[in-house]
Scaffold this motif. Structure first.
Motif, PDB file in Angstrom:
ATOM      1  N   ILE A 134       0.755  -1.148   0.422  1.00  0.00           N
ATOM      2  CA  ILE A 134      -0.121  -0.474   0.010  1.00  0.00           C
ATOM      3  C   ILE A 134       0.872   0.833  -0.183  1.00  0.00           C
ATOM      4  O   ILE A 134       0.722   1.925  -0.382  1.00  0.00           O
ATOM      5  CB  ILE A 134      -0.673  -0.367   1.429  1.00  0.00           C
ATOM      6  N   GLN A 135       1.971   1.155   1.034  1.00  0.00           N
ATOM      7  CA  GLN A 135       2.810   2.471   0.524  1.00  0.00           C
ATOM      8  C   GLN A 135       3.504   2.335  -0.495  1.00  0.00           C
ATOM      9  O   GLN A 135       3.776   3.686  -1.382  1.00  0.00           O
ATOM     10  CB  GLN A 135       4.051   1.829   1.910  1.00  0.00           C
ATOM     11  N   LEU A 136       3.752   1.926  -1.279  1.00  0.00           N
ATOM     12  CA  LEU A 136       4.305   1.406  -2.652  1.00  0.00           C
ATOM     13  C   LEU A 136       3.640   2.315  -3.673  1.00  0.00           C
ATOM     14  O   LEU A 136       3.885   3.162  -4.305  1.00  0.00           O
ATOM     15  CB  LEU A 136       4.688   0.389  -3.376  1.00  0.00           C
ATOM     16  N   PHE A 137       2.219   1.854  -2.962  1.00  0.00           N
ATOM     17  CA  PHE A 137       1.227   2.160  -4.300  1.00  0.00           C
ATOM     18  C   PHE A 137       0.090   4.359  -4.101  1.00  0.00           C
ATOM     19  O   PHE A 137       0.001   4.750  -4.956  1.00  0.00           O
ATOM     20  CB  PHE A 137      -0.130   1.486  -4.517  1.00  0.00           C
ATOM     21  N   ALA A 138       0.987   4.414  -2.409  1.00  0.00           N
ATOM     22  CA  ALA A 138       0.258   5.100  -2.631  1.00  0.00           C
ATOM     23  C   ALA A 138       0.867   5.854  -3.058  1.00  0.00           C
ATOM     24  O   ALA A 138       1.214   7.222  -3.798  1.00  0.00           O
ATOM     25  CB  ALA A 138       0.767   5.507  -1.314  1.00  0.00           C
ATOM     26  N   GLY A 139       2.816   5.754  -2.888  1.00  0.00           N
ATOM     27  CA  GLY A 139       3.579   6.348  -3.644  1.00  0.00           C
ATOM     28  C   GLY A 139       3.370   6.567  -5.085  1.00  0.00           C
ATOM     29  O   GLY A 139       3.882   7.434  -5.968  1.00  0.00           O
ATOM     30  N   THR A 140       3.119   5.724  -5.920  1.00  0.00           N
ATOM     31  CA  THR A 140       2.583   5.263  -7.157  1.00  0.00           C
ATOM     32  C   THR A 140       1.809   6.513  -7.769  1.00  0.00           C
ATOM     33  O   THR A 140       1.813   6.970  -8.927  1.00  0.00           O
ATOM     34  CB  THR A 140       2.956   3.840  -6.855  1.00  0.00           C
ATOM     35  N   TYR A 141       0.976   6.217  -6.481  1.00  0.00           N
ATOM     36  CA  TYR A 141      -0.490   7.357  -7.560  1.00  0.00           C
ATOM     37  C   TYR A 141      -0.253   8.791  -7.263  1.00  0.00           C
ATOM     38  O   TYR A 141      -0.368   9.969  -8.034  1.00  0.00           O
ATOM     39  CB  TYR A 141      -1.513   6.829  -6.232  1.00  0.00           C
ATOM     40  N   TRP A 142       1.156   8.889  -5.856  1.00  0.00           N
ATOM     41  CA  TRP A 142       2.130  10.506  -6.229  1.00  0.00           C
ATOM     42  C   TRP A 142       2.546  10.713  -7.914  1.00  0.00           C
ATOM     43  O   TRP A 142       2.641  11.743  -7.741  1.00  0.00           O
ATOM     44  CB  TRP A 142       2.562  10.106  -5.204  1.00  0.00           C
ATOM     45  N   LEU A 143       3.205   9.566  -7.818  1.00  0.00           N
ATOM     46  CA  LEU A 143       4.057  10.012  -9.122  1.00  0.00           C
ATOM     47  C   LEU A 143       3.007  10.121 -10.530  1.00  0.00           C
ATOM     48  O   LEU A 143       3.453  10.761 -11.278  1.00  0.00           O
ATOM     49  CB  LEU A 143       4.513   8.619  -9.176  1.00  0.00           C
ATOM     50  N   VAL A 144       2.080   9.672 -10.497  1.00  0.00           N
ATOM     51  CA  VAL A 144       1.125   9.759 -11.054  1.00  0.00           C
ATOM     52  C   VAL A 144       0.865  11.079 -11.370  1.00  0.00           C
ATOM     53  O   VAL A 144       0.533  11.918 -12.245  1.00  0.00           O
ATOM     54  CB  VAL A 144      -0.498   9.236 -11.518  1.00  0.00           C
ATOM     55  N   LEU A 145      -0.025  12.125  -9.638  1.00  0.00           N
ATOM     56  CA  LEU A 145       0.007  13.114  -9.944  1.00  0.00           C
ATOM     57  C   LEU A 145       0.537  14.191 -10.358  1.00  0.00           C
ATOM     58  O   LEU A 145       0.854  15.428 -10.486  1.00  0.00           O
ATOM     59  CB  LEU A 145      -0.705  13.273  -9.006  1.00  0.00           C
ATOM     60  N   SER A 146       2.047  13.997  -9.096  1.00  0.00           N
ATOM     61  CA  SER A 146       3.062  14.795  -9.617  1.00  0.00           C
ATOM     62  C   SER A 146       3.956  15.017 -10.843  1.00  0.00           C
ATOM     63  O   SER A 146       4.457  16.095 -10.840  1.00  0.00           O
ATOM     64  CB  SER A 146       3.667  14.870  -7.939  1.00  0.00           C
ATOM     65  N   ALA A 147       4.711  13.890 -10.815  1.00  0.00           N
ATOM     66  CA  ALA A 147       5.065  13.501 -12.637  1.00  0.00           C
ATOM     67  C   ALA A 147       4.727  13.693 -13.803  1.00  0.00           C
ATOM     68  O   ALA A 147       5.038  13.202 -14.392  1.00  0.00           O
ATOM     69  CB  ALA A 147       6.452  12.895 -12.139  1.00  0.00           C
ATOM     70  N   LYS A 148       2.890  13.246 -13.108  1.00  0.00           N
ATOM     71  CA  LYS A 148       2.257  13.680 -14.243  1.00  0.00           C
ATOM     72  C   LYS A 148       2.773  12.242 -15.200  1.00  0.00           C
ATOM     73  O   LYS A 148       2.915  12.289 -16.743  1.00  0.00           O
ATOM     74  CB  LYS A 148       2.690  15.003 -15.218  1.00  0.00           C
ATOM     75  N   MET A 149       3.198  11.103 -14.679  1.00  0.00           N
ATOM     76  CA  MET A 149       3.730   9.787 -15.422  1.00  0.00           C
ATOM     77  C   MET A 149       1.714   9.709 -15.511  1.00  0.00           C
ATOM     78  O   MET A 149       1.154   9.496 -14.814  1.00  0.00           O
ATOM     79  CB  MET A 149       4.040   8.829 -14.237  1.00  0.00           C
ATOM     80  N   THR A 150       1.914   8.576 -16.633  1.00  0.00           N
ATOM     81  CA  THR A 150       0.894   6.827 -17.214  1.00  0.00           C
ATOM     82  C   THR A 150       1.414   6.122 -15.423  1.00  0.00           C
ATOM     83  O   THR A 150       1.754   6.177 -15.210  1.00  0.00           O
ATOM     84  CB  THR A 150       0.688   6.942 -17.909  1.00  0.00           C
ATOM     85  N   TRP A 151      -0.404   5.803 -15.253  1.00  0.00           N
ATOM     86  CA  TRP A 151       0.217   4.330 -14.402  1.00  0.00           C
ATOM     87  C   TRP A 151       0.670   3.493 -14.384  1.00  0.00           C
ATOM     88  O   TRP A 151       1.556   3.129 -13.790  1.00  0.00           O
ATOM     89  CB  TRP A 151      -1.422   4.231 -14.152  1.00  0.00           C
ATOM     90  N   THR A 152       0.929   3.259 -16.237  1.00  0.00           N
ATOM     91  CA  THR A 152       1.882   1.834 -16.586  1.00  0.00           C
ATOM     92  C   THR A 152       3.428   2.664 -15.989  1.00  0.00           C
ATOM     93  O   THR A 152       4.067   1.750 -15.572  1.00  0.00           O
ATOM     94  CB  THR A 152       1.062   1.692 -17.924  1.00  0.00           C
ATOM     95  N   ALA A 153       3.767   3.673 -16.609  1.00  0.00           N
ATOM     96  CA  ALA A 153       4.606   3.991 -16.154  1.00  0.00           C
ATOM     97  C   ALA A 153       5.659   4.391 -14.919  1.00  0.00           C
ATOM     98  O   ALA A 153       6.411   4.250 -13.908  1.00  0.00           O
ATOM     99  CB  ALA A 153       5.633   5.877 -16.809  1.00  0.00           C
ATOM    100  N   ALA A 154       4.267   4.960 -14.183  1.00  0.00           N
ATOM    101  CA  ALA A 154       4.742   5.078 -12.405  1.00  0.00           C
ATOM    102  C   ALA A 154       4.525   3.819 -12.159  1.00  0.00           C
ATOM    103  O   ALA A 154       5.696   3.222 -10.798  1.00  0.00           O
ATOM    104  CB  ALA A 154       3.063   5.843 -11.928  1.00  0.00           C
ATOM    105  N   ILE A 155       4.006   2.796 -12.379  1.00  0.00           N
ATOM    106  CA  ILE A 155       3.946   0.857 -12.056  1.00  0.00           C
ATOM    107  C   ILE A 155       5.584   0.719 -11.808  1.00  0.00           C
ATOM    108  O   ILE A 155       6.384  -0.293 -11.173  1.00  0.00           O
ATOM    109  CB  ILE A 155       2.768   0.581 -12.163  1.00  0.00           C
ATOM    110  N   SER A 156       5.589   1.278 -12.990  1.00  0.00           N
ATOM    111  CA  SER A 156       6.915   0.425 -14.039  1.00  0.00           C
ATOM    112  C   SER A 156       8.391   0.879 -12.922  1.00  0.00           C
ATOM    113  O   SER A 156       9.448   0.288 -12.097  1.00  0.00           O
ATOM    114  CB  SER A 156       7.159   0.122 -15.892  1.00  0.00           C
ATOM    115  N   THR A 157       8.376   2.396 -12.820  1.00  0.00           N
ATOM    116  CA  THR A 157       8.695   2.785 -11.729  1.00  0.00           C
ATOM    117  C   THR A 157       9.350   2.888 -10.429  1.00  0.00           C
ATOM    118  O   THR A 157      10.190   3.031  -9.703  1.00  0.00           O
ATOM    119  CB  THR A 157       9.152   4.501 -12.408  1.00  0.00           C
TER     120      THR A 157
END
Length: 181
Positions: free
Chosen positions: A123-146
C-alpha cells in the motif's frame, strides 16, 4: 492516559524518528525512486510499538524534513521532498504504520506481522505511485514500472528482516517496557 505514559511514548517516538532518519541514509540509487533503508525502519517501527507511537514517529520524522533537516533519502528535505515525486512514498509511511497496527491489533502472532507488513509495504508503494502519477504527470503504467515493480522483491526481503528483528526485539523487551503488550 497518564502524563508519564504520554511522555514515555513521545520520547520513544522521537527516538524512533531519529532511527528512521539514520536508516534513510542507507540509499541505493535506482533512478527517480531510490531504494532506501527507510521502509525497513518504518516496518520495524510499525511492528514494535503501538500505532499511535508509530504515527507520532512518522509525523516527527516528516516534520524534521519539512523544517529543512536533511533526514530523507539522499539527504533531501523541505517542501520539495514532501510534495515532489517521492513525497507520496513518505506520506505512505503513515499508511504502512496504520495497516500493520490494524493487523497486529487483533492477533499478536507472527502471521499478523507478516501479512501486515506485506500489505503495508504494498500500500505504501502504491501511495507513492499514485503520487508519481499526480506530481510527475506519469501514466499509471510508467508509474507502476518505475515506482512499484523494482521495489517488490526488496520489499519482501525487508518484510522478512522486519519480522525476524521485530520478534527478537519484542521477545527481549521486558513486559513493563513493551508498549505493544
Amino acid at each position: 492516559m497518564g502524563n508519564t505514559k504520554l511522555l514515555k511514548q513521545l520520547i520513544i517516538a522521537a527516538e524512533l524518528a531519529v532511527g528512521l532518519a539514520i536508516c534513510s541514509k542507507i540509499t541505493i540509487p535506482l533512478g527517480l525512486i531510490p531504494l532506501t533503508g527507510q521502509t525497513l525502519a518504518v516496518g520495524l517501527i510499525a511492528s514494535i510499538v503501538p500505532t499511535v507511537v508509530g504515527t507520532w514517529a512518522i509525523g516527527i520524522y516528516l516534520l524534521l524534513g519539512l523544517i529543512g533537516i536533511p533526514v530523507f533519502a539522499s539527504s533531501a528535505a523541505g517542501l520539495a521532498a514532501l510534495f515532489g515525486p517521492t513525497g507520496g512514498y513518505l506520506w505512505g509511511f503513515f499508511l504502512y504504520v496504520w495497516i500493520v497496527g490494524a493487523f497486529y491489533k487483533y492477533t499478536k502472532r507472527t502471521p499478523a506481522l507478516i501479512f501486515g507488513n506485506i500489505f503495508g509495504a504494498i500500500i505504501q508503494l502504491f501511495a507513492g505511485t499514485y503520487w508519481l502519477v499526480l506530481s510527475a504527470k506519469m501514466t499509471w503504467t510508467a508509474a507502476i514500472s518505475t515506482g512499484v515493480v523494482p521495489f517488490l522483491l526488496p520489499a519482501l526481503i525487508k518484510v522478512v528482516l522486519v519480522v525476524v528483528v521485530a520478534q527478537a526485539i519484542l521477545r527481549r523487551m521486558p513486559t513493563k517496557f513493551n508498549l505493544r503488550s
